[in-house]
Design a protein around this motif. Sequence first.
Motif, mmCIF file in Angstrom:
data_model
loop_
_atom_site.group_PDB
_atom_site.id
_atom_site.type_symbol
_atom_site.label_atom_id
_atom_site.label_comp_id
_atom_site.label_asym_id
_atom_site.label_seq_id
_atom_site.Cartn_x
_atom_site.Cartn_y
_atom_site.Cartn_z
ATOM 1 N N PHE A 11 1.741 -7.918 -2.010
ATOM 2 C CA PHE A 11 1.480 -7.657 -0.604
ATOM 3 C C PHE A 11 2.732 -8.018 0.200
ATOM 4 O O PHE A 11 3.381 -9.022 -0.064
ATOM 5 C CB PHE A 11 0.300 -8.524 -0.146
ATOM 6 C CG PHE A 11 -0.063 -8.360 1.293
ATOM 7 C CD1 PHE A 11 -0.929 -7.360 1.694
ATOM 8 C CD2 PHE A 11 0.460 -9.202 2.265
ATOM 9 C CE1 PHE A 11 -1.278 -7.206 3.029
ATOM 10 C CE2 PHE A 11 0.126 -9.058 3.590
ATOM 11 C CZ PHE A 11 -0.743 -8.048 3.980
ATOM 12 N N GLY A 12 3.091 -7.180 1.175
ATOM 13 C CA GLY A 12 4.207 -7.484 2.066
ATOM 14 C C GLY A 12 5.582 -7.108 1.554
ATOM 15 O O GLY A 12 6.580 -7.412 2.198
ATOM 16 N N ARG A 26 12.658 -7.505 5.579
ATOM 17 C CA ARG A 26 11.446 -7.784 4.809
ATOM 18 C C ARG A 26 11.790 -7.736 3.326
ATOM 19 O O ARG A 26 12.772 -7.117 2.935
ATOM 20 C CB ARG A 26 10.379 -6.740 5.146
ATOM 21 C CG ARG A 26 9.994 -6.791 6.628
ATOM 22 C CD ARG A 26 9.215 -5.590 7.042
ATOM 23 N NE ARG A 26 10.104 -4.424 7.074
ATOM 24 C CZ ARG A 26 9.763 -3.243 7.557
ATOM 25 N NH1 ARG A 26 8.567 -3.044 8.030
ATOM 26 N NH2 ARG A 26 10.613 -2.242 7.554
ATOM 27 N N ASP A 45 2.061 1.315 0.304
ATOM 28 C CA ASP A 45 2.302 0.717 1.614
ATOM 29 C C ASP A 45 2.659 -0.762 1.543
ATOM 30 O O ASP A 45 2.254 -1.464 0.619
ATOM 31 C CB ASP A 45 1.062 0.871 2.503
ATOM 32 C CG ASP A 45 0.733 2.311 2.813
ATOM 33 O OD1 ASP A 45 1.662 3.136 2.843
ATOM 34 O OD2 ASP A 45 -0.454 2.599 3.014
ATOM 35 N N ASP A 47 1.365 -3.145 3.121
ATOM 36 C CA ASP A 47 0.180 -4.003 3.089
ATOM 37 C C ASP A 47 -0.772 -3.668 1.943
ATOM 38 O O ASP A 47 -1.925 -4.090 1.948
ATOM 39 C CB ASP A 47 -0.547 -3.979 4.429
ATOM 40 C CG ASP A 47 -0.868 -2.584 4.916
ATOM 41 O OD1 ASP A 47 -0.464 -1.608 4.260
ATOM 42 O OD2 ASP A 47 -1.526 -2.455 5.961
ATOM 43 N N SER A 48 -0.290 -2.932 0.947
ATOM 44 C CA SER A 48 -1.057 -2.658 -0.268
ATOM 45 C C SER A 48 -0.362 -3.340 -1.443
ATOM 46 O O SER A 48 0.824 -3.631 -1.389
ATOM 47 C CB SER A 48 -1.148 -1.151 -0.522
ATOM 48 O OG SER A 48 -1.823 -0.516 0.543
ATOM 49 N N GLU A 49 -1.121 -3.558 -2.495
ATOM 50 C CA GLU A 49 -0.607 -4.263 -3.670
ATOM 51 C C GLU A 49 -0.801 -3.401 -4.903
ATOM 52 O O GLU A 49 -1.548 -2.435 -4.882
ATOM 53 C CB GLU A 49 -1.394 -5.562 -3.900
ATOM 54 C CG GLU A 49 -1.539 -6.455 -2.713
ATOM 55 C CD GLU A 49 -2.658 -7.456 -2.904
ATOM 56 O OE1 GLU A 49 -2.506 -8.369 -3.741
ATOM 57 O OE2 GLU A 49 -3.692 -7.316 -2.225
ATOM 58 N N ARG A 118 -4.341 -13.320 -2.747
ATOM 59 C CA ARG A 118 -3.389 -12.613 -1.892
ATOM 60 C C ARG A 118 -2.806 -13.585 -0.895
ATOM 61 O O ARG A 118 -3.493 -14.466 -0.389
ATOM 62 C CB ARG A 118 -4.067 -11.457 -1.161
ATOM 63 C CG ARG A 118 -3.021 -10.511 -0.577
ATOM 64 C CD ARG A 118 -3.615 -9.437 0.256
ATOM 65 N NE ARG A 118 -3.782 -9.951 1.609
ATOM 66 C CZ ARG A 118 -4.199 -9.211 2.616
ATOM 67 N NH1 ARG A 118 -4.535 -7.960 2.436
ATOM 68 N NH2 ARG A 118 -4.319 -9.735 3.816
ATOM 69 N N ARG A 143 -1.359 6.623 3.583
ATOM 70 C CA ARG A 143 -2.476 5.707 3.838
ATOM 71 C C ARG A 143 -3.841 6.362 3.589
ATOM 72 O O ARG A 143 -4.830 6.085 4.258
ATOM 73 C CB ARG A 143 -2.376 5.132 5.245
ATOM 74 C CG ARG A 143 -1.067 4.355 5.429
ATOM 75 C CD ARG A 143 -0.914 3.723 6.782
ATOM 76 N NE ARG A 143 -1.799 2.591 7.007
ATOM 77 C CZ ARG A 143 -1.600 1.344 6.566
ATOM 78 N NH1 ARG A 143 -0.538 1.063 5.834
ATOM 79 N NH2 ARG A 143 -2.455 0.389 6.842
ATOM 80 N N ARG A 158 -8.651 -4.996 1.566
ATOM 81 C CA ARG A 158 -7.621 -5.236 0.551
ATOM 82 C C ARG A 158 -7.563 -4.024 -0.349
ATOM 83 O O ARG A 158 -8.603 -3.465 -0.729
ATOM 84 C CB ARG A 158 -7.952 -6.483 -0.268
ATOM 85 C CG ARG A 158 -6.847 -6.864 -1.253
ATOM 86 C CD ARG A 158 -7.130 -8.175 -1.955
ATOM 87 N NE ARG A 158 -6.023 -8.531 -2.839
ATOM 88 C CZ ARG A 158 -6.059 -9.511 -3.723
ATOM 89 N NH1 ARG A 158 -7.143 -10.270 -3.835
ATOM 90 N NH2 ARG A 158 -5.015 -9.756 -4.490
#
Length: 182
Positions: A11-12, A26, A45, A47-49, A118, A143, A158
């Motif tokens: 994530f991130g 980032r 994305d 914010d996706s893992e 997470r 997305r 999530r």
Amino acid sequence: MSRLILFNKPFGVLPQFTDRGTVSPRPTLSAYVDVPGVYPAGRLDLDSEGLLLLTDDGRLQARIADPRFKMPKTYLVQVEGEPGEPALERLRTGVALKDGPTRPAIVARIDAPELWPRDPPVRFRKTVADCWIALTITEGRNRQVRRMTAAVGHPTLRLVRWRIGDWTLDGIAPGEWRDASG
């Protein structure tokens, strides 16, 4: 011989090797994968893992990422609320989005998977239930999974991509990668 890397994107982390145009950089793939000449086959994305494939083979990259090849991608999705059969059926038959209807998906409610924690954790609300679904799609719009679950009234909390075609995340910890070449 072409190279294929299976990476568990945390994530991130940006799904690219550089972060252009931001004031505060980032984390990118370069912090995790030190293999020259490989590039992501598709996106995942910030914010996706989960599973991100990297290759140095342009034809393989196209086969994985291009929607016309209909390579299935399976996601483990924690959604807000508890979708009933009508919501799941809408996902199975295709959802109308602003950029057109989606292809039918394979979807099922599942028990909460045993995943890594997470960071930061998903926001917990005592008054709002949540549950997990496994969702398989054969396209890859921007997305898309998040927009599909929101369209049926169950926003994504999530999102973990677990499988692309025959490649899975089995045994790969977040931030780690495995060479699947040859």
